[in-house]
Design an enzyme around this catalytic site. Structure first.
Site, PDB file in Angstrom:
ATOM      1  N   CYS A   2      51.725  25.426  79.815  1.00  0.00           N
ATOM      2  CA  CYS A   2      50.504  26.243  80.314  1.00  0.00           C
ATOM      3  C   CYS A   2      50.505  25.938  81.671  1.00  0.00           C
ATOM      4  CB  CYS A   2      49.328  25.681  79.757  1.00  0.00           C
ATOM      5  SG  CYS A   2      49.199  26.123  77.865  1.00  0.00           S
ATOM      6  N   ARG A  27      56.052  27.988  83.052  1.00  0.00           N
ATOM      7  CA  ARG A  27      55.356  26.884  82.118  1.00  0.00           C
ATOM      8  C   ARG A  27      54.711  27.415  80.592  1.00  0.00           C
ATOM      9  NH1 ARG A  27      53.798  22.221  85.101  1.00  0.00           N
ATOM     10  NH2 ARG A  27      52.485  21.735  83.521  1.00  0.00           N
ATOM     11  N   TRP A  73      51.419  28.601  76.782  1.00  0.00           N
ATOM     12  CA  TRP A  73      52.056  28.330  76.026  1.00  0.00           C
ATOM     13  C   TRP A  73      51.396  27.863  74.571  1.00  0.00           C
ATOM     14  CZ3 TRP A  73      53.951  24.184  72.804  1.00  0.00           C
ATOM     15  CH2 TRP A  73      55.286  24.678  72.372  1.00  0.00           C
ATOM     16  N   ASN A  99      45.176  22.826  79.840  1.00  0.00           N
ATOM     17  CA  ASN A  99      46.628  22.569  79.507  1.00  0.00           C
ATOM     18  C   ASN A  99      46.575  21.322  78.663  1.00  0.00           C
ATOM     19  OD1 ASN A  99      49.247  22.364  79.696  1.00  0.00           O
ATOM     20  ND2 ASN A  99      49.254  21.289  81.614  1.00  0.00           N
ATOM     21  N   GLY A 100      47.149  21.291  77.554  1.00  0.00           N
ATOM     22  CA  GLY A 100      46.991  19.886  76.751  1.00  0.00           C
ATOM     23  C   GLY A 100      46.541  20.473  75.385  1.00  0.00           C
ATOM     24  N   GLU A 486      75.414  19.736  76.149  1.00  0.00           N
ATOM     25  CA  GLU A 486      74.624  20.702  77.351  1.00  0.00           C
ATOM     26  C   GLU A 486      75.080  22.005  77.323  1.00  0.00           C
ATOM     27  OE1 GLU A 486      72.192  20.443  78.981  1.00  0.00           O
ATOM     28  OE2 GLU A 486      72.096  21.554  80.403  1.00  0.00           O
ATOM     29  N   LYS A 490      72.703  25.059  76.271  1.00  0.00           N
ATOM     30  CA  LYS A 490      72.481  26.229  77.412  1.00  0.00           C
ATOM     31  C   LYS A 490      72.676  27.556  76.707  1.00  0.00           C
ATOM     32  CE  LYS A 490      70.509  24.899  79.847  1.00  0.00           C
ATOM     33  NZ  LYS A 490      70.481  23.401  80.457  1.00  0.00           N
ATOM     34  N   GLU A 493      69.828  28.321  74.030  1.00  0.00           N
ATOM     35  CA  GLU A 493      68.203  28.480  74.476  1.00  0.00           C
ATOM     36  C   GLU A 493      68.148  29.885  75.209  1.00  0.00           C
ATOM     37  OE1 GLU A 493      66.849  25.314  77.377  1.00  0.00           O
ATOM     38  OE2 GLU A 493      68.621  25.327  78.400  1.00  0.00           O
ATOM     39  N   HIS A 509      85.889  15.848  61.004  1.00  0.00           N
ATOM     40  CA  HIS A 509      84.855  15.313  60.066  1.00  0.00           C
ATOM     41  C   HIS A 509      83.791  16.512  59.254  1.00  0.00           C
ATOM     42  CE1 HIS A 509      86.697  11.389  60.527  1.00  0.00           C
ATOM     43  NE2 HIS A 509      86.653  11.849  62.083  1.00  0.00           N
ATOM     44  N   LYS A 608      58.799  25.443  80.302  1.00  0.00           N
ATOM     45  CA  LYS A 608      59.272  24.339  81.248  1.00  0.00           C
ATOM     46  C   LYS A 608      58.271  23.321  81.187  1.00  0.00           C
ATOM     47  CE  LYS A 608      62.379  23.863  84.946  1.00  0.00           C
ATOM     48  NZ  LYS A 608      63.678  23.950  84.300  1.00  0.00           N
TER      49      LYS A 608
HETATM   50  C1  F6R Z   1      66.888  22.639  78.806  1.00  0.00           C
HETATM   51  C2  F6R Z   1      65.651  21.929  79.376  1.00  0.00           C
HETATM   52  C3  F6R Z   1      64.918  21.088  78.456  1.00  0.00           C
HETATM   53  C4  F6R Z   1      64.393  19.892  79.207  1.00  0.00           C
HETATM   54  C5  F6R Z   1      63.620  18.847  78.609  1.00  0.00           C
HETATM   55  C6  F6R Z   1      62.981  17.697  79.438  1.00  0.00           C
HETATM   56  O1  F6R Z   1      67.457  23.672  79.641  1.00  0.00           O
HETATM   57  O2  F6R Z   1      65.296  22.397  80.544  1.00  0.00           O
HETATM   58  O3  F6R Z   1      65.768  20.526  77.383  1.00  0.00           O
HETATM   59  O4  F6R Z   1      65.702  19.086  80.005  1.00  0.00           O
HETATM   60  O5  F6R Z   1      62.124  19.704  78.273  1.00  0.00           O
HETATM   61  O6  F6R Z   1      62.543  18.181  80.600  1.00  0.00           O
HETATM   62  P1  F6R Z   1      62.390  17.381  81.812  1.00  0.00           P
HETATM   63  O7  F6R Z   1      63.465  17.018  82.436  1.00  0.00           O
HETATM   64  O8  F6R Z   1      61.131  18.018  82.615  1.00  0.00           O
HETATM   65  O9  F6R Z   1      61.654  15.931  81.266  1.00  0.00           O
END
Ligand code: F6R
Length: 613
Positions: A2, A27, A73, A99-100, A486, A490, A493, A509, A608
């Site tokens: 948010c 966000r 969000w 937000n929260g 990773e 990527k 997501e 395994h 994010k």
């Molecule tokens: C994936 C991604 C998330 C963040 C995770 C932690 O591409 O961006 O998995 O890495 O939410 O976020 P931060 O680094 O902001 O604590």
């Protein structure tokens, strides 16, 4: 999670709010809404993106020099017009964005219903604004006092901004465990979840602390109190955020821009911190608490998601180079265990946003147990940066694409510098190797640039070949195992293809059962150590007709001959390999997502900065 924005001043608020919401859209993008004041409060809100709100508000009464805006969000209640913020109190006097999560909202709602309140939405936020209204009415309180009393009874996390229609010369804001920053302009104030919507108007900001309430008054000043009613002196800081850093700069998506920025962001992370010619490395945060770091019994790295993957590479780096035992924990697990942590431990939190709720909570736990808390963070002034004993910024600049890219390589750069520094100071690596690593680290930005130039066409071609797969497997060993994780993250997501990352040897395994001619298997095989072992793993995949995409170092012929497709990366010292091997995987996911018609920067269900649990 948010985004919230508020404005009070002499300018028209609506364009500032909309522009701010666009900057904060990363966000959350389930719905967007604004409230503007011009004699009365006018609320416009819509399910969907900020653009849907703009279309909806076209031609409506949007004039006014004070207002608030929100991009959501969804937590409580589905994403729809009714649950969208802002929310209004029962008597229509108060309008609020949030937000929260208000954890005790159900109890509060029950009590409010008994007082005759009715609710339109399914949100905890609507309960909060009714609760503030109830206290204001009951004791005839000014809005800031009603907010203060209400928040002292609330359990949960919040960043809020409130307008009182009957006291329209001010905005009241408060935070606990969700970020809020106040921008101070000429006769105007801005309030936002992060500085990105503010930076184009003013570089003077105050980051609100937990349980603080701020009141900004038209033509007046900023006043801050705690929830316990103690007056605070605002601590004004200067931002260093450039507008270009927040624009796409000609790229179709922020994610692509951020991938291509990496030669620069890795160099920025090292700037002033290493000099291979003179043979020194300085990591300011480490030096401020050198003794505790050098004498630590172990490091515990706590993080989430991509940052957790960087933490896993940190484990390899610190253990190999500095011989310090390391444990890497999901912050969400660490905080709810009863972990054995004491004052001889150093807890390192990795976080791009510096606001991730679980990482913050894990740090608070570690702090309470006496550990030294160290933050490796991108967002300047963020909560983790402020609550840790020491730390280092990675200086990657604003990362706006939801999928993290440049922050990851920034974290790896910082962890590499720390490990090399500690290894040399502790005498666990010889000077010759130390100097070699410094020199090689300085070469990394140029190598990323070469890699992006040389490999991008090939990556696009491979993306076209595998874009219709339903599953993908990523394999790596040693430093490249976390890179396999990773790469898989990527892909899933942003393109919604199911993907798994595995240590290559673990394949036998279980996951090997999945391999057939439809399964792309991406093997990160740049290791010098255990090279023969990974060749055997590739043979095993080939024998099951898996489609092999290998990432190898330049000049490799053995794995290339076994692979369907190969991407070469420049050679480097093994501990620094992840800084290069992750880049083609970022680009591959990007290209696949693009070809599948996905919104790369705003993948479904994600946001994010995960400020809720
Ligand atoms: C994936 C991604 C998330 C963040 C995770 C932690 O591409 O961006 O998995 O890495 O939410 O976020 P931060 O680094 O902001 O604590």
């Amino acid at each position: 999670m948010c985004g919230i924005i508020g404005y009070i001043g002499k300018k028209q608020a609506y364009p500032i709010l909309i522009n701010g919401l666009k900057r904060l859209e990363y966000r959350g993008y389930d719905s967007a809404g604004v409230a503007v004041f011009n004699g009365d409060v006018h609320v416009y809100k819509r399910k969907g993106k900020v653009q849907d709100l703009i279309d909806f508000a076209k031609g409506k009464n949007i004039r006014g020099t004070m207002g608030i805006g929100h991009t959501r969000w969804a937590t409580h209640g589905k994403p729809d017009d009714v649950n969208a913020h802002p929310h209004t109190s029962g008597n229509g006097r108060l309008t609020l964005i949030h937000n929260g999560i208000i954890e005790n909202y159900a109890l509060l709602q029950e009590a409010l219903k008994k007082e005759g309140h009715t609710f339109e939405s399914e949100t905890d936020t609507e309960v909060l604004v009714h609760f503030i209204e109830e206290l204001q009415k009951r004791d005839n309180l000014p809005i800031e006092e009603a907010v203060r009393v209400a928040l002292s009874k609330v359990v949960g996390a919040y960043a809020i901004v409130v307008i009182d229609r009957d006291d329209p010369g001010k905005l009241v804001a408060a935070r606990k465990a969700s970020p809020l920053v106040i921008g101070i302009g000429e006769d105007e104030f801005f309030i936002a979840s992060d500085p990105t919507p503010i930076a184009e108007f003013t570089q003077k900001v105050v980051f609100l602390n937990d349980e603080e309430i701020a009141v900004v008054t038209r033509g007046g000043d900023l006043q801050i109190k705690t929830i316990d009613n103690e007056i605070q002196t605002p601590f004004i800081q200067e931002l260093d955020v450039k507008i270009e850093a927040m624009e796409k700069g000609g790229y179709e998506y922020f994610m692509l821009k951020e991938i291509y920025e990496q030669p620069k962001t890795v160099a920025d992370c090292m700037r002033g911190r290493i000099n291979a010619t003179e043979g020194w490395i300085k990591v300011g945060g480490v030096d401020t608490c050198k003794d505790r770091i050098f004498d630590a019994n172990r490091f515990i790295i706590a993080a989430c998601g991509t940052s957790w993957h960087a933490g896993l590479i940190g484990e390899y780096l610190f253990e190999e180079l500095a011989r310090i035992p390391v444990e890497v924990e999901y912050a969400s697990e660490l905080r709810y265990r009863n972990p054995i942590i004491n004052e001889k431990d150093v807890v390192i939190a990795l976080s791009q946003s510096g606001e991730t709720a679980d990482t913050l909570a894990a740090l608070e736990l570690a702090k309470a147990k006496g550990a030294l808390c160290y933050g490796i963070v991108n967002n300047v002034g963020s909560s983790i940066a402020r609550m840790t004993h020491a730390g280092s910024y990675i200086h990657a600049g604003p990362e706006i694409g939801v999928a993290s890219t440049k922050a990851f390589t920034g974290q790896l750069t910082l962890l590499s510098m720390m490990a090399i520094h500690l290894g040399y100071e502790r005498g666990t690596i010889p000077r010759s190797y130390y100097l070699q690593l410094l020199e090689e680290l300085e070469n990394i930005p140029g190598k990323i640039e070469t890699l992006l130039e040389k490999a991008s066409d090939q990556i696009e071609y491979i993306a076209g070949e595998i874009k219709d797969a339903s599953n993908a497997l990523y394999l790596g060993r040693g430093y490249n195992f976390p890179i396999a994780l990773e790469g898989a993250l990527k892909l899933k997501e942003i393109s919604y293809i199911h993907a798994e990352g595995y240590p290559a040897a673990e394949m036998k395994h279980g996951p090997i059962a999945l391999i057939d001619e439809n399964m792309p298997v991406i093997v990160i095989a740049t290791n010098k150590s255990a090279y023969e072992k990974i060749v055997s793993n590739v043979q095993e995949v080939k024998a099951r007709k898996g489609k092999i995409i290998s990432i190898v170092k330049e000049g490799d012929t053995v794995i290339r001959n076994l692979s369907d497709y190969t991407i070469e990366i420049p050679d480097t010292d093994e501990p620094l390999t992840p800084l290069l091997s992750v880049v083609p995987l970022q680009l591959l996911s990007y290209q696949i997502a693009l070809m599948r018609g996905c919104n790369v920067d705003q993948p479904r269900n994600l946001a994010k900065s995960v400020t809720v649990e």
